[in-house]
Scaffold this motif. Structure first.
Motif, mmCIF file in Angstrom:
data_model
loop_
_atom_site.group_PDB
_atom_site.id
_atom_site.type_symbol
_atom_site.label_atom_id
_atom_site.label_comp_id
_atom_site.label_asym_id
_atom_site.label_seq_id
_atom_site.Cartn_x
_atom_site.Cartn_y
_atom_site.Cartn_z
ATOM 1 N N ASP A 210 12.977 -22.110 -0.488
ATOM 2 C CA ASP A 210 13.677 -20.828 -0.590
ATOM 3 C C ASP A 210 13.031 -20.051 -1.730
ATOM 4 O OD1 ASP A 210 15.505 -18.774 -0.944
ATOM 5 O OD2 ASP A 210 17.198 -20.013 -0.362
ATOM 6 N N LEU A 211 12.115 -19.166 -1.356
ATOM 7 C CA LEU A 211 11.267 -18.530 -2.378
ATOM 8 C C LEU A 211 11.353 -17.012 -2.331
ATOM 9 C CD1 LEU A 211 8.111 -20.752 -1.801
ATOM 10 C CD2 LEU A 211 9.736 -20.925 -3.682
ATOM 11 N N GLY A 212 11.200 -16.403 -3.503
ATOM 12 C CA GLY A 212 11.199 -14.941 -3.594
ATOM 13 C C GLY A 212 9.858 -14.473 -4.130
ATOM 14 N N ILE A 213 9.376 -13.382 -3.552
ATOM 15 C CA ILE A 213 8.048 -12.882 -3.872
ATOM 16 C C ILE A 213 8.222 -11.425 -4.312
ATOM 17 C CG2 ILE A 213 7.537 -11.917 -1.591
ATOM 18 C CD1 ILE A 213 4.954 -13.436 -1.534
ATOM 19 N N GLY A 214 7.221 -10.822 -4.943
ATOM 20 C CA GLY A 214 7.385 -9.409 -5.316
ATOM 21 C C GLY A 214 6.158 -8.838 -5.992
ATOM 22 N N VAL A 215 6.194 -7.517 -6.124
ATOM 23 C CA VAL A 215 5.123 -6.776 -6.790
ATOM 24 C C VAL A 215 5.800 -5.856 -7.790
ATOM 25 C CG1 VAL A 215 3.595 -4.790 -6.406
ATOM 26 C CG2 VAL A 215 3.412 -6.779 -4.916
ATOM 27 N N LEU A 216 5.196 -5.647 -8.935
ATOM 28 C CA LEU A 216 5.723 -4.654 -9.875
ATOM 29 C C LEU A 216 5.029 -3.330 -9.548
ATOM 30 C CD1 LEU A 216 7.488 -3.934 -12.258
ATOM 31 C CD2 LEU A 216 5.759 -4.858 -13.788
ATOM 32 N N PHE A 217 5.725 -2.488 -8.797
ATOM 33 C CA PHE A 217 5.095 -1.264 -8.311
ATOM 34 C C PHE A 217 4.905 -0.253 -9.447
ATOM 35 C CE2 PHE A 217 6.698 -3.056 -4.328
ATOM 36 C CZ PHE A 217 5.543 -2.949 -3.556
ATOM 37 N N GLY A 218 3.711 0.311 -9.496
ATOM 38 C CA GLY A 218 3.376 1.260 -10.565
ATOM 39 C C GLY A 218 2.132 0.820 -11.318
ATOM 40 N N LEU A 219 1.777 -0.469 -11.176
ATOM 41 C CA LEU A 219 0.594 -0.970 -11.894
ATOM 42 C C LEU A 219 -0.689 -0.616 -11.147
ATOM 43 C CD1 LEU A 219 1.785 -4.552 -12.964
ATOM 44 C CD2 LEU A 219 1.652 -2.494 -14.377
ATOM 45 N N PHE A 220 -0.616 -0.655 -9.803
ATOM 46 C CA PHE A 220 -1.800 -0.349 -9.002
ATOM 47 C C PHE A 220 -1.355 0.319 -7.703
ATOM 48 C CE2 PHE A 220 -5.588 -1.567 -6.384
ATOM 49 C CZ PHE A 220 -6.493 -0.804 -7.109
ATOM 50 N N ASP A 221 -2.317 0.749 -6.904
ATOM 51 C CA ASP A 221 -2.077 1.458 -5.640
ATOM 52 C C ASP A 221 -1.118 0.647 -4.734
ATOM 53 O OD1 ASP A 221 -2.252 2.550 -3.112
ATOM 54 O OD2 ASP A 221 -4.398 2.994 -3.277
ATOM 55 N N TYR A 222 0.023 1.242 -4.398
ATOM 56 C CA TYR A 222 1.025 0.485 -3.647
ATOM 57 C C TYR A 222 0.518 0.068 -2.270
ATOM 58 C CZ TYR A 222 2.375 4.449 -0.656
ATOM 59 O OH TYR A 222 2.372 5.452 0.260
ATOM 60 N N ARG A 223 -0.413 0.835 -1.693
ATOM 61 C CA ARG A 223 -0.925 0.470 -0.361
ATOM 62 C C ARG A 223 -1.669 -0.865 -0.441
ATOM 63 N NH1 ARG A 223 -1.676 5.682 -1.389
ATOM 64 N NH2 ARG A 223 -0.718 7.186 0.005
ATOM 65 N N PHE A 224 -2.512 -0.983 -1.472
ATOM 66 C CA PHE A 224 -3.237 -2.238 -1.692
ATOM 67 C C PHE A 224 -2.235 -3.380 -1.895
ATOM 68 C CE2 PHE A 224 -4.844 -5.540 -4.379
ATOM 69 C CZ PHE A 224 -6.137 -5.778 -3.915
ATOM 70 N N GLU A 225 -1.235 -3.133 -2.731
ATOM 71 C CA GLU A 225 -0.290 -4.205 -3.088
ATOM 72 C C GLU A 225 0.471 -4.711 -1.862
ATOM 73 O OE1 GLU A 225 -0.695 -5.417 -5.872
ATOM 74 O OE2 GLU A 225 -0.663 -3.998 -7.533
ATOM 75 N N ILE A 226 0.903 -3.785 -1.003
ATOM 76 C CA ILE A 226 1.670 -4.240 0.176
ATOM 77 C C ILE A 226 0.798 -5.115 1.066
ATOM 78 C CG2 ILE A 226 2.943 -3.557 2.236
ATOM 79 C CD1 ILE A 226 3.681 -1.023 1.078
ATOM 80 N N ASN B 32 -7.601 -11.700 -0.340
ATOM 81 C CA ASN B 32 -8.974 -11.265 -0.108
ATOM 82 C C ASN B 32 -9.022 -9.737 -0.287
ATOM 83 O OD1 ASN B 32 -11.381 -10.410 1.017
ATOM 84 N ND2 ASN B 32 -11.379 -11.976 2.621
ATOM 85 N N GLU B 33 -9.443 -9.327 -1.482
ATOM 86 C CA GLU B 33 -9.373 -7.897 -1.826
ATOM 87 C C GLU B 33 -10.262 -7.048 -0.923
ATOM 88 O OE1 GLU B 33 -9.540 -6.932 -5.975
ATOM 89 O OE2 GLU B 33 -8.571 -8.802 -6.549
ATOM 90 N N GLN B 34 -11.456 -7.581 -0.622
ATOM 91 C CA GLN B 34 -12.368 -6.802 0.209
ATOM 92 C C GLN B 34 -11.747 -6.517 1.571
ATOM 93 O OE1 GLN B 34 -15.159 -5.364 -0.960
ATOM 94 N NE2 GLN B 34 -14.966 -4.281 1.002
ATOM 95 N N LYS B 35 -11.085 -7.569 2.095
ATOM 96 C CA LYS B 35 -10.432 -7.398 3.407
ATOM 97 C C LYS B 35 -9.346 -6.325 3.337
ATOM 98 C CE LYS B 35 -8.971 -9.034 7.582
ATOM 99 N NZ LYS B 35 -7.927 -9.952 7.899
ATOM 100 N N VAL B 36 -8.585 -6.341 2.245
ATOM 101 C CA VAL B 36 -7.531 -5.331 2.094
ATOM 102 C C VAL B 36 -8.133 -3.929 2.132
ATOM 103 C CG1 VAL B 36 -5.812 -4.354 0.505
ATOM 104 C CG2 VAL B 36 -5.954 -6.833 0.805
ATOM 105 N N TRP B 37 -9.205 -3.723 1.348
ATOM 106 C CA TRP B 37 -9.838 -2.390 1.331
ATOM 107 C C TRP B 37 -10.398 -2.025 2.704
ATOM 108 C CZ3 TRP B 37 -7.883 0.218 -2.215
ATOM 109 C CH2 TRP B 37 -7.776 -0.207 -3.529
#
Ligand code: SAM
Ligand code: SF4
Length: 466
Positions: free
Chosen positions: A231-247, A10-15
């Motif tokens: 047993d799952l792995g998750i991740g973000v490719l940091f550098g594409l968008f604002d890291y605060r939003f991504e976390i 929910n992007e709005q919630k993140v902002w």
């Protein structure tokens, strides 16, 4: 069912949360750090406040708390693995990746099963026990069967002192039926990165192929769970968008998995965008993450989800890796190549057909010696997965800290096995001293187990664990 929008992001919630916690004062930050020290995790509001720390004193306190949590849960262990790129064929158009379909600047190659076996032999002879199998999203004529055949091949290779004991995979999202097949192939972790949770950015950087579909990718871990892969792995490719939003968005994804399936991801990867052949985007990341922010990301994640492993790859330099271990990293790759065939043909170290540039080119033994000198125990342990301690079972064991009774002794015995079978004399000396000192500092059941397991390895037994 999974063709609907992935509304758990929910992007709005993140902002809203980020904006509401822009100016946390030092009192509030210290309150959050005290809560984090209890190792019960943090909520989105806490995480948002921590992302806004800029005061060096508070930053130091954040790093100290992360280090304390990391040492309490994981001790001094660092699990080691090597990526194995089996193919760089790809039908997608991810602007940051050298493997993207229209890139004419790389040589395309899908390894045959014989070539995969040769790569695996080299890795085993370096001392590796864990492989992360990686491929672009297009397979040779056999289709998805190519992936299954490759996993089987990897497990079948036996060399003088060993074999690969755990194959994790990082491949494109699958259907639920295909995930069932993947599970049957006996994989360890299924890993997939959303790259960016920000829909508009996602659209801008994924220009063609199936990967354009944000929702198909975002729901992939739900499908994997439904297929029985816990047993799952998750991740973000940091550098594409604002890291605060991504976390924060990644936190939403993690909490959603916990809510639906009772267990979240086993690992989080924190790749930063690296230069890649034929990619302007990779050369000029739209939201570059500085070294200090990178360390902040690792520390915050360690506090937010204390029992989830954090993986750092050889994208990062040796110096950066050294500076980040203490903040919460629990797994690292070493001696890596990102071009298919790169282990057998080591002379092509700078082959531009690799997926991206490496920051740490050192061979496994050099990395091991370095981390051992820093007091970290390099671990090749695969016990949990082989004893079925995954998903909820792993979490049940991990949460009360009992994992130390298993992980510490197993880490030491797997390190001893490495030293006896593969290490250079200098590494052996440093490693043996570290093992002795570590056991001397242990007590109770963990110490008894460690002594017993290490003695068994000394007596010539391989692959001992509890
Ligand atoms: N093709 C599959 C996919 O995209 O999900 C799996 C393999 S892909 C090679 C593995 C990961 O590499 C991607 O998820 C992406 O995050 C990362 N990657 C791609 N280009 C990169 C770059 N230039 N720098 C750092 N990581 C990169
Ligand atoms: Fe293909 Fe994966 Fe690279 Fe995208 S990131 S171009 S899907 S290999």
């Amino acid at each position: 069912m999974y063709n609907v929008p992935a509304d758990f992001i929910n992007e709005q919630k993140v902002w809203d949360v980020l904006n509401a916690h822009k100016t946390a004062d030092s009192y509030k930050i210290r309150e959050i750090l005290a809560k984090a020290a209890e190792m019960k995790g943090l909520d989105m509001e806490d995480v948002a406040a921590l992302t806004n720390i800029s005061d060096p004193v508070l930053l130091g306190e954040l790093f100290d708390t992360a280090n304390q949590v990391k040492e309490t849960i994981y001790g001094k262990r660092l699990v080691l693995f090597a990526p194995l790129y089996i193919s760089n064929l790809c039908s997608n158009e991810c602007l940051y990746c050298a493997f993207r379909a229209t890139n004419k600047d790389i040589v395309r190659n899908a390894l045959t099963q014989e070539q995969i076996a040769k790569e695996v032999e080299v890795l085993i002879n370096h001392g590796h026990k864990r492989i992360l199998m990686v491929a672009g999203e297009s397979y040779p004529n056999q289709g998805f069967q190519y992936v299954l055949d490759s996993i089987k091949t990897i497990y079948e290779v036996k060399s003088e002192h060993g074999e690969i004991r755990r194959v994790n995979v990082n491949i494109a999202p699958l259907s639920t039926e295909e995930f069932v097949e993947l599970k049957k192939a006996n994989i360890g972790t299924y890993q997939i990165f959303q790259e960016t949770y920000h829909r508009e950015t996602y659209k801008k950087v994924h220009l063609g192929g199936k990967k354009r579909d944000y929702n198909w990718r975002a729901w992939s871990l739900h499908r994997a769970m439904e297929a029985g892969i816990d047993d799952l792995g998750i991740g973000v490719l940091f550098g594409l968008f604002d890291y605060r939003f991504e976390i924060l968005a990644m936190m939403q994804h993690i909490r959603e998995l916990e809510k639906q399936f009772g267990v979240g991801p086993h690992t989080i990867s924190v790749p930063r965008l690296e230069p890649a052949t034929g990619s302007d985007l990779a050369a000029h990341p739209p939201f570059p993450v500085s070294d200090i922010d990178f360390r902040k990301i690792v520390a915050i994640l360690r506090l937010a989800v204390p029992y989830t492993g954090i993986i750092m790859s050889t994208r990062e330099t040796a110096k950066m890796r050294r500076e980040t271990f203490a903040l919460g990293v629990s797994q690292i790759s070493a001696g890596s190549r990102t071009n298919p065939g790169g282990y057998e043909h080591e002379e092509d170290e700078d082959d531009p057909s690799g997926q991206f540039s490496l920051g740490d080119h050192r061979p496994l033994d050099e990395v091991i010696q370095d981390v051992a000198k820093m007091g970290y125990i390099p671990s090749f342990c695969t016990a949990c997965y082989r004893l079925g301690r995954t998903g909820q079972d792993f979490m049940d064991l991990a949460k009360p800290g009992d994992i130390k009774l298993h992980c510490a002794p197993n880490g030491l015995s797997s390190f001893k096995e490495y030293l006896q079978n593969y290490a250079t004399p200098e590494t052996t000396e440093i490693g043996n001293r570290l093992i002795r000192e570590t056991i001397a500092g242990m007590d109770g059941l963990a110490k008894q187990r460690a002594e017993k397991l290490v003695k068994r390895v000394e007596a010539g037994r391989d692959d001992v664990y509890c």
